[in-house]
Design a protein around this motif. Structure first.
Motif, PDB file in Angstrom:
ATOM      1  N   VAL A  79       4.090  10.444  23.608  1.00  0.00           N
ATOM      2  CA  VAL A  79       2.887  11.116  24.108  1.00  0.00           C
ATOM      3  C   VAL A  79       3.257  12.370  24.879  1.00  0.00           C
ATOM      4  O   VAL A  79       2.714  13.448  24.636  1.00  0.00           O
ATOM      5  N   GLY A 108      -0.193  10.139  15.993  1.00  0.00           N
ATOM      6  CA  GLY A 108      -0.179  10.153  17.459  1.00  0.00           C
ATOM      7  C   GLY A 108      -0.042  11.566  18.011  1.00  0.00           C
ATOM      8  O   GLY A 108      -0.858  11.998  18.836  1.00  0.00           O
ATOM      9  N   MET A 168      -3.010  14.074  18.348  1.00  0.00           N
ATOM     10  CA  MET A 168      -3.947  14.023  19.473  1.00  0.00           C
ATOM     11  C   MET A 168      -4.019  15.384  20.174  1.00  0.00           C
ATOM     12  O   MET A 168      -5.060  15.767  20.701  1.00  0.00           O
ATOM     13  N   TRP A 217      -1.486   3.414  12.735  1.00  0.00           N
ATOM     14  CA  TRP A 217      -2.321   2.513  13.527  1.00  0.00           C
ATOM     15  C   TRP A 217      -2.517   1.169  12.831  1.00  0.00           C
ATOM     16  O   TRP A 217      -2.785   0.169  13.475  1.00  0.00           O
ATOM     17  N   TRP A 237      -5.095   2.066  19.010  1.00  0.00           N
ATOM     18  CA  TRP A 237      -6.283   2.872  19.340  1.00  0.00           C
ATOM     19  C   TRP A 237      -5.899   4.335  19.527  1.00  0.00           C
ATOM     20  O   TRP A 237      -6.549   5.236  18.993  1.00  0.00           O
ATOM     21  N   TYR A 238      -4.821   4.585  20.298  1.00  0.00           N
ATOM     22  CA  TYR A 238      -4.378   5.948  20.583  1.00  0.00           C
ATOM     23  C   TYR A 238      -3.997   6.679  19.289  1.00  0.00           C
ATOM     24  O   TYR A 238      -4.388   7.837  19.077  1.00  0.00           O
TER      25      TYR A 238
END
Length: 178
Positions: free
Chosen positions: A82, A106, A109, A130, A142-143
């Motif tokens: 992240v 991811g 995002m 996911w 979810w992320y």
């Protein structure tokens, strides 16, 4: 693409590396683009190799003609990807690039960040992460799905690796993929 393209790669762990399939793809794609006259910068995650510190490689500034930049990363499970994706997209947004190539759901995002600064943004989906057993029913799932949705809305082009993922993006988001 013309010979003056300046491309930033974001979303992988590091180049050079064999830590995962994305890293192999990013390294080979970047090296081949360099051979064709493009300038490619890979935004590498800081921290340690997934198999342990003993596998850490030296921090290079260039490899196979690819420029390597090292990102600030919180080296903790669940935070490394992240934080490196956020800082990679931020650096690419304000860097001298024509194209920002984001790898995986991811990291997507943060695909809106370089888009806001007028960069052309490409997303490669290496798989529907996911849905993998590793992530089922977790915050991570979810992320990653939110990253997929953000990418589907924000990027200019999406590359997928198979026809079933191509059909999924068309059915789910109305997006044509390559």
């Amino acid at each position: 693409m013309d010979a003056t393209m300046r491309i930033a790669m974001v979303g992988h762990k590091r180049v050079p590396s064999r830590e995962g399939g994305i890293e192999v793809v990013v390294e080979e794609l970047a090296a081949r683009m360099v051979i064709h006259g493009h300038t490619v910068t890979c935004y590498n995650r800081s921290g340690h190799h997934v198999s342990g510190r003993e596998y850490d490689a030296e921090h290079l500034d260039e490899y196979r003609g690819i420029r390597l930049k090292h990102l600030p990363t919180i080296d903790r499970k669940g935070l490394a990807a992240v934080t490196s994706s956020f800082f990679g997209c931020l650096a690419a947004a304000f860097g001298p690039y024509n194209v920002v190539h984001v790898h995986a759901e991811g990291p997507a995002m943060f695909s809106w960040i370089p888009r806001l600064t007028g960069k052309r943004v490409i997303l490669t989906i290496h798989g529907l992460d996911w849905a993998r057993d590793k992530w089922k029913g977790s915050f991570g799932s979810w992320y990653i799905r939110m990253g997929e949705k953000t990418g589907a809305r924000c990027v200019h082009e999406i590359i997928v690796l198979n026809h079933s993922t191509q059909k999924y993006f068309l059915d789910t988001y109305g997006r044509t993929t390559h």
